[in-house]
Scaffold this motif. Sequence first.
Motif, PDB file in Angstrom:
ATOM      1  N   HIS A   8      34.231  42.094  37.570  1.00  0.00           N
ATOM      2  CA  HIS A   8      35.416  43.003  37.410  1.00  0.00           C
ATOM      3  C   HIS A   8      36.330  43.092  38.713  1.00  0.00           C
ATOM      4  O   HIS A   8      37.258  42.884  38.754  1.00  0.00           O
ATOM      5  CB  HIS A   8      35.080  44.299  36.936  1.00  0.00           C
ATOM      6  CG  HIS A   8      36.368  45.018  36.427  1.00  0.00           C
ATOM      7  ND1 HIS A   8      37.146  44.759  35.546  1.00  0.00           N
ATOM      8  CD2 HIS A   8      37.047  46.104  37.040  1.00  0.00           C
ATOM      9  CE1 HIS A   8      38.210  45.552  35.381  1.00  0.00           C
ATOM     10  NE2 HIS A   8      38.137  46.508  36.363  1.00  0.00           N
ATOM     11  N   GLU A  62      37.829  40.120  39.454  1.00  0.00           N
ATOM     12  CA  GLU A  62      39.202  39.671  38.811  1.00  0.00           C
ATOM     13  C   GLU A  62      40.140  40.612  39.096  1.00  0.00           C
ATOM     14  O   GLU A  62      41.283  40.206  38.948  1.00  0.00           O
ATOM     15  CB  GLU A  62      38.505  39.897  37.401  1.00  0.00           C
ATOM     16  CG  GLU A  62      37.629  38.937  36.725  1.00  0.00           C
ATOM     17  CD  GLU A  62      36.902  39.693  35.516  1.00  0.00           C
ATOM     18  OE1 GLU A  62      37.262  40.722  34.796  1.00  0.00           O
ATOM     19  OE2 GLU A  62      36.060  38.984  34.968  1.00  0.00           O
ATOM     20  N   GLU A 100      36.253  32.304  42.983  1.00  0.00           N
ATOM     21  CA  GLU A 100      36.046  31.701  41.879  1.00  0.00           C
ATOM     22  C   GLU A 100      34.872  31.242  41.634  1.00  0.00           C
ATOM     23  O   GLU A 100      34.158  31.256  40.555  1.00  0.00           O
ATOM     24  CB  GLU A 100      37.189  30.643  41.639  1.00  0.00           C
ATOM     25  CG  GLU A 100      38.536  31.063  41.158  1.00  0.00           C
ATOM     26  CD  GLU A 100      39.567  30.008  41.334  1.00  0.00           C
ATOM     27  OE1 GLU A 100      39.169  28.805  41.041  1.00  0.00           O
ATOM     28  OE2 GLU A 100      41.020  30.384  41.529  1.00  0.00           O
ATOM     29  N   HIS A 139      32.272  33.876  40.892  1.00  0.00           N
ATOM     30  CA  HIS A 139      32.532  34.746  39.635  1.00  0.00           C
ATOM     31  C   HIS A 139      31.802  33.554  38.935  1.00  0.00           C
ATOM     32  O   HIS A 139      30.949  34.202  38.006  1.00  0.00           O
ATOM     33  CB  HIS A 139      33.970  34.770  39.363  1.00  0.00           C
ATOM     34  CG  HIS A 139      34.300  35.489  38.240  1.00  0.00           C
ATOM     35  ND1 HIS A 139      34.038  34.940  36.968  1.00  0.00           N
ATOM     36  CD2 HIS A 139      34.324  37.074  38.021  1.00  0.00           C
ATOM     37  CE1 HIS A 139      34.323  35.792  35.815  1.00  0.00           C
ATOM     38  NE2 HIS A 139      34.834  36.905  36.772  1.00  0.00           N
TER      39      HIS A 139
END
Length: 110
Positions: free
Chosen positions: A23, A26, A91, A94
């Motif tokens: 989170h 993001e 990225e 993640h």
Amino acid sequence: MDNRHDVSAALKQLSAEIDSLMHAIEQESTSDKRQLQERYASLKQRVSQAAKVGTVSGLPGNQTESEAVIYQPTLKSMDNHLSARTNGNLEEIHRSLYDARDDIENELAN
């Protein structure tokens, strides 16, 4: 004595930590990148060490059945999925976290 409840709780805690980090990535601002990479590096190191030891306590010794059958295999799989470099782009980090979280979620669903 088996510790299935402790194994489940430890995996749920790791899943929550991964969710929190995902989170944060993001919602990332450029000033947070280094901190997020450090959080990932810390998590990656802890998972790797826990996968080697294989016990919820983190202490070497005899494993319970749940640690041998559930905990350590899940951590080893997570360790393999946490393959993004710790100084890599967010990225990639993640994606690694997503795959590692799937390992936990699949195990907890069984």
